[in-house]
Motif scaffolding. Sequence first.
Motif, mmCIF file in Angstrom:
data_model
loop_
_atom_site.group_PDB
_atom_site.id
_atom_site.type_symbol
_atom_site.label_atom_id
_atom_site.label_comp_id
_atom_site.label_asym_id
_atom_site.label_seq_id
_atom_site.Cartn_x
_atom_site.Cartn_y
_atom_site.Cartn_z
ATOM 1 N N VAL A 4 0.875 -1.028 -0.028
ATOM 2 C CA VAL A 4 -0.152 -0.062 -0.171
ATOM 3 C C VAL A 4 0.889 1.169 -0.090
ATOM 4 O O VAL A 4 1.835 1.293 0.869
ATOM 5 C CB VAL A 4 -0.898 0.145 1.118
ATOM 6 N N THR A 5 0.552 2.070 -0.873
ATOM 7 C CA THR A 5 1.140 3.529 -0.779
ATOM 8 C C THR A 5 0.287 4.524 -0.438
ATOM 9 O O THR A 5 -1.071 4.532 -1.156
ATOM 10 C CB THR A 5 1.963 4.016 -2.300
ATOM 11 N N VAL A 6 0.268 5.447 0.325
ATOM 12 C CA VAL A 6 -0.503 6.739 0.424
ATOM 13 C C VAL A 6 0.351 8.079 0.374
ATOM 14 O O VAL A 6 1.506 8.171 0.994
ATOM 15 C CB VAL A 6 -0.989 6.794 2.097
ATOM 16 N N SER A 7 0.104 8.918 -0.542
ATOM 17 C CA SER A 7 0.378 10.212 -0.587
ATOM 18 C C SER A 7 -0.501 11.465 -0.222
ATOM 19 O O SER A 7 -1.717 11.216 -0.445
ATOM 20 C CB SER A 7 1.043 10.592 -2.020
ATOM 21 N N THR A 8 -0.004 12.146 0.604
ATOM 22 C CA THR A 8 -0.961 13.178 1.272
ATOM 23 C C THR A 8 -0.693 14.511 0.345
ATOM 24 O O THR A 8 0.437 14.792 -0.162
ATOM 25 C CB THR A 8 -0.410 13.548 2.625
ATOM 26 N N TRP A 9 -1.891 15.188 0.301
ATOM 27 C CA TRP A 9 -1.821 16.502 -0.505
ATOM 28 C C TRP A 9 -2.492 17.573 0.224
ATOM 29 O O TRP A 9 -3.371 17.237 0.955
ATOM 30 C CB TRP A 9 -2.674 16.134 -1.720
ATOM 31 N N ARG A 10 -2.206 18.850 -0.072
ATOM 32 C CA ARG A 10 -2.668 19.983 0.354
ATOM 33 C C ARG A 10 -3.231 20.771 -0.766
ATOM 34 O O ARG A 10 -2.531 20.961 -1.745
ATOM 35 C CB ARG A 10 -1.762 21.071 1.055
ATOM 36 N N MET A 50 -5.790 12.618 0.046
ATOM 37 C CA MET A 50 -4.696 11.712 0.109
ATOM 38 C C MET A 50 -5.027 10.895 -1.176
ATOM 39 O O MET A 50 -6.228 10.390 -1.520
ATOM 40 C CB MET A 50 -4.468 10.853 1.305
ATOM 41 N N ILE A 51 -4.020 9.997 -1.568
ATOM 42 C CA ILE A 51 -3.999 9.176 -2.702
ATOM 43 C C ILE A 51 -3.619 7.730 -2.229
ATOM 44 O O ILE A 51 -2.695 7.831 -1.348
ATOM 45 C CB ILE A 51 -3.234 9.440 -3.953
ATOM 46 N N VAL A 52 -4.453 6.906 -2.266
ATOM 47 C CA VAL A 52 -4.271 5.442 -1.538
ATOM 48 C C VAL A 52 -4.263 4.529 -2.870
ATOM 49 O O VAL A 52 -5.004 4.383 -3.740
ATOM 50 C CB VAL A 52 -5.019 5.117 -0.498
ATOM 51 N N LEU A 53 -3.105 3.856 -2.871
ATOM 52 C CA LEU A 53 -2.995 2.864 -3.930
ATOM 53 C C LEU A 53 -2.610 1.640 -3.359
ATOM 54 O O LEU A 53 -1.713 1.537 -2.541
ATOM 55 C CB LEU A 53 -1.947 3.288 -4.967
ATOM 56 N N ILE A 54 -3.271 0.576 -4.138
ATOM 57 C CA ILE A 54 -3.271 -1.017 -3.638
ATOM 58 C C ILE A 54 -2.504 -1.577 -4.616
ATOM 59 O O ILE A 54 -2.943 -1.663 -5.725
ATOM 60 C CB ILE A 54 -4.429 -1.625 -3.088
ATOM 61 N N TYR A 55 -1.322 -2.324 -4.300
ATOM 62 C CA TYR A 55 -0.705 -3.029 -5.319
ATOM 63 C C TYR A 55 -0.597 -4.562 -4.950
ATOM 64 O O TYR A 55 -0.589 -4.806 -3.595
ATOM 65 C CB TYR A 55 0.768 -2.772 -5.589
ATOM 66 N N PRO A 56 -0.764 -5.508 -5.683
ATOM 67 C CA PRO A 56 -0.540 -6.893 -5.231
ATOM 68 C C PRO A 56 0.418 -7.415 -4.406
ATOM 69 O O PRO A 56 0.307 -8.294 -3.638
ATOM 70 C CB PRO A 56 -0.824 -7.791 -6.652
ATOM 71 N N ASP A 57 1.738 -6.747 -4.579
ATOM 72 C CA ASP A 57 2.873 -7.034 -3.983
ATOM 73 C C ASP A 57 3.893 -5.958 -3.966
ATOM 74 O O ASP A 57 3.745 -5.071 -4.989
ATOM 75 C CB ASP A 57 3.355 -8.450 -4.541
#
Length: 95
Positions: A4-10, A50-57
């Motif tokens: 999982v990746t999360v990027s935060t934004w203003r 925030m942008i949340v991305l889920i990758y299989p691995d």
Amino acid sequence: MAYVTVSTWRYDETLDEAALIESAESKLSQLKAMGATSGHLVRTSPTEGMIVLIYPDEGTWNRVRETVMHMRADTRPETGGTNTGALEGPAAVSV
């Protein structure tokens, strides 16, 4: 194991909401085509998100990492906000 990746934004008063949605849909679709299983724009307040991305691995994340870094760096504040941080890691629990 999912990664999982999360990027935060203003966001500020220059943000064009319609452009934000269009930009997010385009970028998330591109990353999904590159291997992400899902991507989400989450508005946490009128001035943050925030942008949340889920990758299989983690291997899939490693293959797209450079593209994501460029997307974050190249995003214009009026269409996507300003990147304020990022987190990533393997999902400890998935249901």
